[in-house]
Design a protein around this motif. Sequence first.
Motif, PDB file in Angstrom:
ATOM      1  N   THR A  83       4.727  -5.678   9.251  1.00 14.90           N
ATOM      2  CA  THR A  83       4.406  -6.890  10.005  1.00 14.90           C
ATOM      3  C   THR A  83       3.490  -7.801   9.205  1.00 14.90           C
ATOM      4  N   THR A  84       2.440  -7.198   8.640  1.00 15.62           N
ATOM      5  CA  THR A  84       1.494  -7.994   7.859  1.00 15.62           C
ATOM      6  C   THR A  84       2.160  -8.576   6.617  1.00 15.62           C
ATOM      7  N   SER A  85       2.940  -7.749   5.922  1.00 11.61           N
ATOM      8  CA  SER A  85       3.560  -8.217   4.681  1.00 11.61           C
ATOM      9  C   SER A  85       4.572  -9.327   4.936  1.00 11.61           C
ATOM     10  N   THR A  86       5.311  -9.229   6.041  1.00  9.55           N
ATOM     11  CA  THR A  86       6.298 -10.260   6.354  1.00  9.55           C
ATOM     12  C   THR A  86       5.627 -11.616   6.555  1.00  9.55           C
ATOM     13  N   ILE A  87       4.550 -11.590   7.328  1.00 10.21           N
ATOM     14  CA  ILE A  87       3.848 -12.854   7.586  1.00 10.21           C
ATOM     15  C   ILE A  87       3.181 -13.373   6.321  1.00 10.21           C
ATOM     16  N   GLN A  88       2.578 -12.487   5.535  1.00  2.00           N
ATOM     17  CA  GLN A  88       1.933 -12.906   4.292  1.00  2.00           C
ATOM     18  C   GLN A  88       2.947 -13.447   3.289  1.00  2.00           C
ATOM     19  N   ALA A  89       4.122 -12.820   3.227  1.00  2.00           N
ATOM     20  CA  ALA A  89       5.143 -13.307   2.302  1.00  2.00           C
ATOM     21  C   ALA A  89       5.613 -14.701   2.698  1.00  2.00           C
ATOM     22  N   ALA A  90       5.784 -14.926   4.008  1.00  2.00           N
ATOM     23  CA  ALA A  90       6.187 -16.264   4.460  1.00  2.00           C
ATOM     24  C   ALA A  90       5.121 -17.297   4.120  1.00  2.00           C
ATOM     25  N   ALA A  91       3.851 -16.907   4.299  1.00  2.00           N
ATOM     26  CA  ALA A  91       2.769 -17.841   3.977  1.00  2.00           C
ATOM     27  C   ALA A  91       2.721 -18.120   2.488  1.00  2.00           C
ATOM     28  N   ALA A  92       2.903 -17.069   1.661  1.00  5.74           N
ATOM     29  CA  ALA A  92       2.873 -17.270   0.215  1.00  5.74           C
ATOM     30  C   ALA A  92       3.998 -18.192  -0.238  1.00  5.74           C
ATOM     31  N   ALA A  93       5.165 -18.057   0.389  1.00  2.00           N
ATOM     32  CA  ALA A  93       6.291 -18.923   0.022  1.00  2.00           C
ATOM     33  C   ALA A  93       5.989 -20.385   0.328  1.00  2.00           C
ATOM     34  N   ASP A  94       5.247 -20.652   1.416  1.00  2.00           N
ATOM     35  CA  ASP A  94       4.905 -22.029   1.770  1.00  2.00           C
ATOM     36  C   ASP A  94       3.808 -22.595   0.876  1.00  2.00           C
ATOM     37  N   LEU A  95       2.927 -21.716   0.355  1.00  7.73           N
ATOM     38  CA  LEU A  95       1.759 -22.171  -0.398  1.00  7.73           C
ATOM     39  C   LEU A  95       1.914 -22.063  -1.901  1.00  7.73           C
ATOM     40  N   VAL A  96       3.045 -21.519  -2.381  1.00  8.15           N
ATOM     41  CA  VAL A  96       3.162 -21.252  -3.801  1.00  8.15           C
ATOM     42  C   VAL A  96       3.042 -22.523  -4.647  1.00  8.15           C
ATOM     43  N   GLU A  97       3.426 -23.663  -4.097  1.00  9.90           N
ATOM     44  CA  GLU A  97       3.329 -24.913  -4.857  1.00  9.90           C
ATOM     45  C   GLU A  97       2.091 -25.712  -4.480  1.00  9.90           C
ATOM     46  N   THR A  98       1.727 -25.745  -3.201  1.00  8.23           N
ATOM     47  CA  THR A  98       0.593 -26.564  -2.762  1.00  8.23           C
ATOM     48  C   THR A  98      -0.751 -25.870  -2.974  1.00  8.23           C
ATOM     49  N   ASP A  99      -0.800 -24.556  -2.837  1.00  6.64           N
ATOM     50  CA  ASP A  99      -2.070 -23.827  -2.988  1.00  6.64           C
ATOM     51  C   ASP A  99      -1.784 -22.491  -3.668  1.00  6.64           C
ATOM     52  N   PRO A 100      -1.555 -22.515  -4.991  1.00  6.70           N
ATOM     53  CA  PRO A 100      -1.206 -21.277  -5.704  1.00  6.70           C
ATOM     54  C   PRO A 100      -2.269 -20.175  -5.555  1.00  6.70           C
ATOM     55  N   ALA A 101      -3.533 -20.536  -5.495  1.00  5.22           N
ATOM     56  CA  ALA A 101      -4.588 -19.530  -5.386  1.00  5.22           C
ATOM     57  C   ALA A 101      -4.462 -18.761  -4.069  1.00  5.22           C
ATOM     58  N   GLN A 102      -4.237 -19.495  -2.980  1.00  7.50           N
ATOM     59  CA  GLN A 102      -4.074 -18.834  -1.686  1.00  7.50           C
ATOM     60  C   GLN A 102      -2.809 -17.982  -1.667  1.00  7.50           C
ATOM     61  N   ALA A 103      -1.754 -18.466  -2.328  1.00  9.40           N
ATOM     62  CA  ALA A 103      -0.517 -17.687  -2.403  1.00  9.40           C
ATOM     63  C   ALA A 103      -0.748 -16.385  -3.156  1.00  9.40           C
ATOM     64  N   ARG A 104      -1.543 -16.454  -4.248  1.00  8.52           N
ATOM     65  CA  ARG A 104      -1.843 -15.226  -4.994  1.00  8.52           C
ATOM     66  C   ARG A 104      -2.658 -14.251  -4.140  1.00  8.52           C
ATOM     67  N   ARG A 105      -3.583 -14.777  -3.345  1.00  9.09           N
ATOM     68  CA  ARG A 105      -4.361 -13.889  -2.468  1.00  9.09           C
ATOM     69  C   ARG A 105      -3.456 -13.208  -1.439  1.00  9.09           C
ATOM     70  N   ALA A 106      -2.485 -13.963  -0.915  1.00 10.13           N
ATOM     71  CA  ALA A 106      -1.555 -13.373   0.046  1.00 10.13           C
ATOM     72  C   ALA A 106      -0.727 -12.270  -0.602  1.00 10.13           C
ATOM     73  N   LEU A 107      -0.271 -12.524  -1.836  1.00 13.81           N
ATOM     74  CA  LEU A 107       0.493 -11.494  -2.540  1.00 13.81           C
ATOM     75  C   LEU A 107      -0.368 -10.278  -2.849  1.00 13.81           C
ATOM     76  N   GLY A 108      -1.639 -10.501  -3.154  1.00 14.60           N
ATOM     77  CA  GLY A 108      -2.542  -9.376  -3.391  1.00 14.60           C
ATOM     78  C   GLY A 108      -2.732  -8.534  -2.135  1.00 14.60           C
ATOM     79  N   THR A 109      -2.814  -9.212  -0.991  1.00 10.25           N
ATOM     80  CA  THR A 109      -2.935  -8.480   0.276  1.00 10.25           C
ATOM     81  C   THR A 109      -1.698  -7.635   0.530  1.00 10.25           C
ATOM     82  N   ILE A 110      -0.511  -8.209   0.250  1.00  5.30           N
ATOM     83  CA  ILE A 110       0.734  -7.445   0.420  1.00  5.30           C
ATOM     84  C   ILE A 110       0.737  -6.223  -0.484  1.00  5.30           C
TER      85      ILE A 110
END
Length: 399
Positions: A219-246
């Motif tokens: 559940t957590t990884s699914t939501i984090q992956a969706a968030a990372a996909a939305d932020l990968v271009e606008t906020d790469p740092a936040q996307a990396r944090r989401a991937l680290g959490t996954i």
Amino acid sequence: MPGFVRSLLRPGGYRGLPYAVLGAALTVPVAPFAMPWALLSPAGRPRVLLALTALAALLGLLGLLGPVRRFGVAAANGLLGTSLPSPGRARSAWPERLRSGAWLVLHAGFGGLLVVLDGLLAFGVLSVAMWLRGDQDEFVFFGVTTVAGSWTVPVAMVMLALAMVVTVAATRGFRAGAEALLGPSAAERAALAERRAAVLAQRNRLARELHDSIGHTLTTSTIQAAAAADLVETDPAQARRALGTIEEASRSALEDLDHVLGLLREEPAAKEPARTLTEVDVLAVRAREAGLDVRLAVAGPVAALPAAVSREGYRIVQEGLTNALRHAGPGAVDVRVEAGPDHLAIVVVNALPGGSPRPGRRGLAGLAERVEALRGELDAGPDGERWRLRATIPLRTGA
């Protein structure tokens, strides 16, 4: 009677013949020890009777041994098609031993009798072949010499039919006897039921572990992956944090999965991951990174809780956050953990999903089993416009 006729047409109806051969063969290693007893009586029939009595007594004593009973059950299941439970390697009580000894005597006695009887009846079938080949012109039946001829054909058919009937009847008799004398006693059936209940309880516990750990991670990884996909271009740092959490959550779930699979394979396995309430802040951090506004409050000496209570408390908080994330979506969640002198109280409160509750039924059922095993109480349901999960676990026997 129709069932008996059907048995005549099925190969399984003749299982008794190889089982009889086995019974006759069991007398071979014991016979040398029984024959000397025949020398104690005069020549003639009493000597034969004494030898047979000694043979039966030795077989009965042999049947008292536990391995012999286990062999008897395995032979009955394999050759007769019964489904007798294995008696295990525990020391059997004397009634079970006596039944096993009695069955070994009956198995050997009636097995030898069936082998001899079928052998005599088989002679009638062979007589046709000998007559057709011209190997024999005369036959001796019970001391009467007769001329060979076409009469051997109907006689052979009758004797073949008799052999089939006798073998099928013996098969049924062997099955009934084996189930009666080798089957489990009332005490053994109770012990078998306890073992099955223990296995079922273990499987249920493993299912809960997988549901809680893997379900939360997915559940957590699914939501984090969706968030990372939305932020990968606008906020790469936040996307990396989401991937680290996954990555971190997945590694933790793999440890739990490795432990559970080791238990299922009955391997000496990896040490059980120690997830306790001392790590509840890690759960809160992961839930916040997944979009929940977790407001965590911990009161009391959580680190001093009994290990079992602390582990189950961790799973309760984990399931509460997973359900909030899965059913209500990102939003505020209040988590309170209170370790008192007599009890542990855990409360997880979140918004209702779309104004109506949609709890994870399987997850809540698993939580109820966890809490009940610790003599606690679980209450989950809507409370106004919010969903409230509350678990109370006593810390003392009299609490």
